[in-house]
Design an enzyme around this catalytic site. Structure first.
Site, PDB file in Angstrom:
ATOM      1  N   TRP A 183      46.074  23.933  41.541  1.00  7.93           N
ATOM      2  CA  TRP A 183      47.193  23.103  41.999  1.00  7.93           C
ATOM      3  C   TRP A 183      46.871  22.554  43.395  1.00  7.93           C
ATOM      4  O   TRP A 183      46.408  23.278  44.262  1.00  7.93           O
ATOM      5  CB  TRP A 183      48.515  23.887  42.048  1.00  7.93           C
ATOM      6  CG  TRP A 183      49.558  23.042  42.692  1.00  7.93           C
ATOM      7  CD1 TRP A 183      50.138  21.928  42.179  1.00  7.93           C
ATOM      8  CD2 TRP A 183      50.068  23.172  44.029  1.00  7.93           C
ATOM      9  NE1 TRP A 183      50.998  21.374  43.102  1.00  7.93           N
ATOM     10  CE2 TRP A 183      50.969  22.105  44.229  1.00  7.93           C
ATOM     11  CE3 TRP A 183      49.854  24.091  45.072  1.00  7.93           C
ATOM     12  CZ2 TRP A 183      51.662  21.924  45.435  1.00  7.93           C
ATOM     13  CZ3 TRP A 183      50.545  23.916  46.262  1.00  7.93           C
ATOM     14  CH2 TRP A 183      51.422  22.835  46.436  1.00  7.93           C
ATOM     15  N   GLU A 224      47.863  22.218  37.135  1.00 12.12           N
ATOM     16  CA  GLU A 224      49.321  22.104  37.289  1.00 12.12           C
ATOM     17  C   GLU A 224      49.716  20.759  37.880  1.00 12.12           C
ATOM     18  O   GLU A 224      49.136  20.311  38.866  1.00 12.12           O
ATOM     19  CB  GLU A 224      49.801  23.236  38.209  1.00 12.12           C
ATOM     20  CG  GLU A 224      51.302  23.235  38.493  1.00 12.12           C
ATOM     21  CD  GLU A 224      51.722  24.411  39.386  1.00 12.12           C
ATOM     22  OE1 GLU A 224      50.845  25.073  39.983  1.00 12.12           O
ATOM     23  OE2 GLU A 224      52.933  24.655  39.491  1.00 12.12           O
ATOM     24  N   LYS A 226      52.770  17.993  39.419  1.00 13.64           N
ATOM     25  CA  LYS A 226      53.964  18.071  40.267  1.00 13.64           C
ATOM     26  C   LYS A 226      54.511  16.673  40.496  1.00 13.64           C
ATOM     27  O   LYS A 226      53.754  15.695  40.491  1.00 13.64           O
ATOM     28  CB  LYS A 226      53.594  18.726  41.601  1.00 13.64           C
ATOM     29  CG  LYS A 226      54.804  19.033  42.474  1.00 13.64           C
ATOM     30  CD  LYS A 226      54.495  20.050  43.555  1.00 13.64           C
ATOM     31  CE  LYS A 226      55.722  20.311  44.394  1.00 13.64           C
ATOM     32  NZ  LYS A 226      55.556  21.407  45.338  1.00 13.64           N
ATOM     33  N   ASP A 257      55.194  23.620  35.456  1.00 10.96           N
ATOM     34  CA  ASP A 257      56.052  24.380  36.372  1.00 10.96           C
ATOM     35  C   ASP A 257      57.475  23.845  36.208  1.00 10.96           C
ATOM     36  O   ASP A 257      57.699  22.631  36.267  1.00 10.96           O
ATOM     37  CB  ASP A 257      55.552  24.205  37.812  1.00 10.96           C
ATOM     38  CG  ASP A 257      56.353  25.023  38.822  1.00 10.96           C
ATOM     39  OD1 ASP A 257      57.595  24.909  38.820  1.00 10.96           O
ATOM     40  OD2 ASP A 257      55.741  25.762  39.619  1.00 10.96           O
ATOM     41  N   HIS A 260      58.778  21.235  38.700  1.00 12.61           N
ATOM     42  CA  HIS A 260      57.928  20.097  39.053  1.00 12.61           C
ATOM     43  C   HIS A 260      58.249  18.798  38.343  1.00 12.61           C
ATOM     44  O   HIS A 260      57.385  17.955  38.142  1.00 12.61           O
ATOM     45  CB  HIS A 260      56.458  20.466  38.845  1.00 12.61           C
ATOM     46  CG  HIS A 260      55.962  21.425  39.865  1.00 12.61           C
ATOM     47  ND1 HIS A 260      54.636  21.660  40.103  1.00 12.61           N
ATOM     48  CD2 HIS A 260      56.631  22.198  40.753  1.00 12.61           C
ATOM     49  CE1 HIS A 260      54.512  22.551  41.066  1.00 12.61           C
ATOM     50  NE2 HIS A 260      55.711  22.890  41.472  1.00 12.61           N
ATOM     51  N   HIS A 284      54.634  28.018  34.681  1.00 10.63           N
ATOM     52  CA  HIS A 284      55.118  28.579  35.936  1.00 10.63           C
ATOM     53  C   HIS A 284      56.632  28.572  35.815  1.00 10.63           C
ATOM     54  O   HIS A 284      57.272  27.541  36.034  1.00 10.63           O
ATOM     55  CB  HIS A 284      54.676  27.734  37.134  1.00 10.63           C
ATOM     56  CG  HIS A 284      53.361  28.158  37.684  1.00 10.63           C
ATOM     57  ND1 HIS A 284      52.832  27.662  38.849  1.00 10.63           N
ATOM     58  CD2 HIS A 284      52.476  29.090  37.236  1.00 10.63           C
ATOM     59  CE1 HIS A 284      51.673  28.243  39.088  1.00 10.63           C
ATOM     60  NE2 HIS A 284      51.424  29.103  38.121  1.00 10.63           N
ATOM     61  N   ASP A 292      62.402  21.423  44.156  1.00  6.76           N
ATOM     62  CA  ASP A 292      61.495  22.500  43.747  1.00  6.76           C
ATOM     63  C   ASP A 292      61.664  23.696  44.689  1.00  6.76           C
ATOM     64  O   ASP A 292      60.756  24.068  45.414  1.00  6.76           O
ATOM     65  CB  ASP A 292      60.051  21.959  43.802  1.00  6.76           C
ATOM     66  CG  ASP A 292      59.035  22.995  43.354  1.00  6.76           C
ATOM     67  OD1 ASP A 292      59.372  23.829  42.507  1.00  6.76           O
ATOM     68  OD2 ASP A 292      57.893  22.944  43.856  1.00  6.76           O
ATOM     69  N   ASP A 294      62.199  26.873  44.122  1.00  7.05           N
ATOM     70  CA  ASP A 294      61.624  28.156  43.720  1.00  7.05           C
ATOM     71  C   ASP A 294      62.566  29.336  43.928  1.00  7.05           C
ATOM     72  O   ASP A 294      62.187  30.348  44.514  1.00  7.05           O
ATOM     73  CB  ASP A 294      60.268  28.382  44.411  1.00  7.05           C
ATOM     74  CG  ASP A 294      59.210  27.424  43.917  1.00  7.05           C
ATOM     75  OD1 ASP A 294      58.832  27.513  42.743  1.00  7.05           O
ATOM     76  OD2 ASP A 294      58.757  26.553  44.706  1.00  7.05           O
ATOM     77  N   ASP A 324      56.700  31.771  39.067  1.00  7.03           N
ATOM     78  CA  ASP A 324      56.374  31.134  40.338  1.00  7.03           C
ATOM     79  C   ASP A 324      57.650  30.821  41.111  1.00  7.03           C
ATOM     80  O   ASP A 324      58.256  29.777  40.925  1.00  7.03           O
ATOM     81  CB  ASP A 324      55.571  29.842  40.093  1.00  7.03           C
ATOM     82  CG  ASP A 324      55.143  29.190  41.402  1.00  7.03           C
ATOM     83  OD1 ASP A 324      55.218  29.847  42.459  1.00  7.03           O
ATOM     84  OD2 ASP A 324      54.727  28.011  41.367  1.00  7.03           O
TER      85      ASP A 324
END
Ligand code: RNT
Ligand code: ZN
Length: 416
Positions: A183, A224, A226, A257, A260, A284, A292, A294, A324
């Site tokens: 990533w 990955e 994004k 993800d 993302h 993820h 994003d 998380d 993640d």
């Protein structure tokens, strides 16, 4: 009523719907979740703990007790895993090298991770890996592997090549393939003129990374995508089209993800398409809140939908499930426990469906019955099955784990 008696009652109810609860438990037992080490220390690592986190990602909160050494991190993960049913994996980043040497990212070798491998071997855990292409002076321009500066580009190519060797070593030492996720935060804050050149450079640099021979028996490459990051709001080189196209054309795995994509876009609907064209998929699992962010994974509609997308069509075997997220505002060990238990819960819940019956009803066009059954299933006694699974696996039932984590916070985390 004991947990077992409650389970027997639930089992009878599910059986009426044609669901075998024992089989569901057996199925979920076999699915490893790759637990991300970086929840334990706010993504700082041990190689350059004084360099601020960069790359357009952010941990917020300053809850006391973050792990400062590999030993502390392993101790915290050991503790967390005692509260999570099943056998799982641990996902490392390059910055988590466990060494006293002052070593540059490009010069990392398997031996810098030997303590992690010994630890994983003792516990029968698999390890996964990630090159760390952020939080480094060579990433200060906002570009790494797609930089127009060849010195910068070469640095990151070399780091990724070295990382593949480390990942291969994990797989070889532990007898289970290591998934290495690539990533890159590369992007522009403001609107670029040339959207192609950075992508061309990223593509050719990635080809260089993959040109180093690594045994596919032990290692899997994933890329990955994004949509944007902090400071790269207008343009991200490794967009969805770029990364998915690259993964497909090079025969590597694509990494989705959950945070993302645009806020109303969900990865649960992408899984079935991606796996038509790629051999393997990495997830993820995260929880974006407006961006994003998380946040810790909760048992929400999207998590259930992700699990259903994997289980209902048997895509679980070609999917590597990783977590993640990084929340520094709550007890970090609890964050691991809550998020990972939720991932397991969602999978178990997905196995507690009469999948074949539902598919048949759908094909026959009886959408009334489809909606009725799917909705009624939501209030079936899932909790009793989950509790029994936890008890069987020797981990705390319901919220019993919280008292242990609080005690650990008092005895260990608050002393740091
Ligand atoms: C960042 C990506 C990436 C990182 C980890 C630490 O937006 O999701 O996967 O979170 O590698
Ligand atoms: Zn991610």
């Amino acid at each position: 009523m004991t947990t077992y008696e409650r389970y027997q009652a639930a089992k009878a109810i599910y059986r009426e719907m044609g669901v075998d609860t024992d089989a569901a438990i057996e199925a979920v037992k076999k699915i490893p979740i790759s637990i991300h080490c970086w929840q334990g220390d706010d993504v700082l690592g041990f190689l350059t703990p004084d360099v601020a986190l960069s790359g357009g990602i952010q941990t917020t909160g300053n809850y006391p007790g973050r792990a400062r050494t590999a030993e502390e991190l392993r101790r915290d993960m050991d503790f967390a895993m005692k509260m999570i049913p099943g056998k799982h994996r641990v996902n490392l980043h390059a910055i988590y090298a466990d060494t006293d040497e002052k070593v540059e990212l490009t010069d990392l070798e398997p031996r810098h991770f030997a303590t992690w491998v010994d630890w994983a071997k003792e516990r029968g855990l698999g390890l996964d890996f990630n090159p760390t292409c952020f939080s480094h002076p060579m990433a200060a321009s906002g570009f790494t592997i797609s930089s127009p500066d060849k010195t910068v580009r070469d640095f990151w190519v070399k780091h990724c090549q070295a990382s593949r060797k480390i990942s291969e070593y994990f797989g070889k030492s532990l007898g289970t393939k290591s998934v290495m996720n690539l990533w890159f935060p590369d992007g522009y804050k403001d609107i670029p003129v040339d959207r192609e050149a950075p992508r061309y450079r990223m593509m050719t640099a990635l080809d260089e990374v993959l040109s180093v021979p690594v045994d596919p028996k032990y290692h899997i490459d994933a890329l990955e995508s994004k949509v944007f990051g902090i400071g790269a709001e207008s343009y991200t080189v490794g967009s969805h089209e770029f990364s998915y196209g690259y993964a497909m054309s090079r025969g590597i795995a694509y990494c989705l993800d959950a945070g993302h994509f645009h806020p109303t876009e969900v990865i649960s609907d992408k899984i079935s398409s991606v796996l038509l064209y790629t051999k393997e998929l990495l997830l993820h699992v995260s929880r974006p809140v407006r961006w994003d962010s998380d946040h810790v994974v909760i048992l929400d509609d999207e998590l259930n939908a992700i699990a259903q997308a994997l289980v209902r069509t048997n895509l679980v075997e070609r999917t590597h499930i990783g977590l993640d997220y990084f929340d520094a505002s709550i007890n970090r060990v609890a964050a691991w426990v809550i998020g990972t238990r939720n991932m397991c819960k969602a999978l178990l819940k997905a196995y507690l469906e009469p999948t074949e019956t539902l598919k048949k009803i759908e094909v026959e066009g009886d959408y009334t019955t489809r909606l009725a059954l799917v909705e009624e299933l939501k209030s079936y006694p899932f909790g009793a099955v989950w509790d029994y699974y936890c008890e069987q696996m020797g981990v705390p039932v319901r919220d019993a784990w919280l008292a242990d984590v609080k005690q650990y916070e008092k005895d260990v985390l608050s002393q740091r």
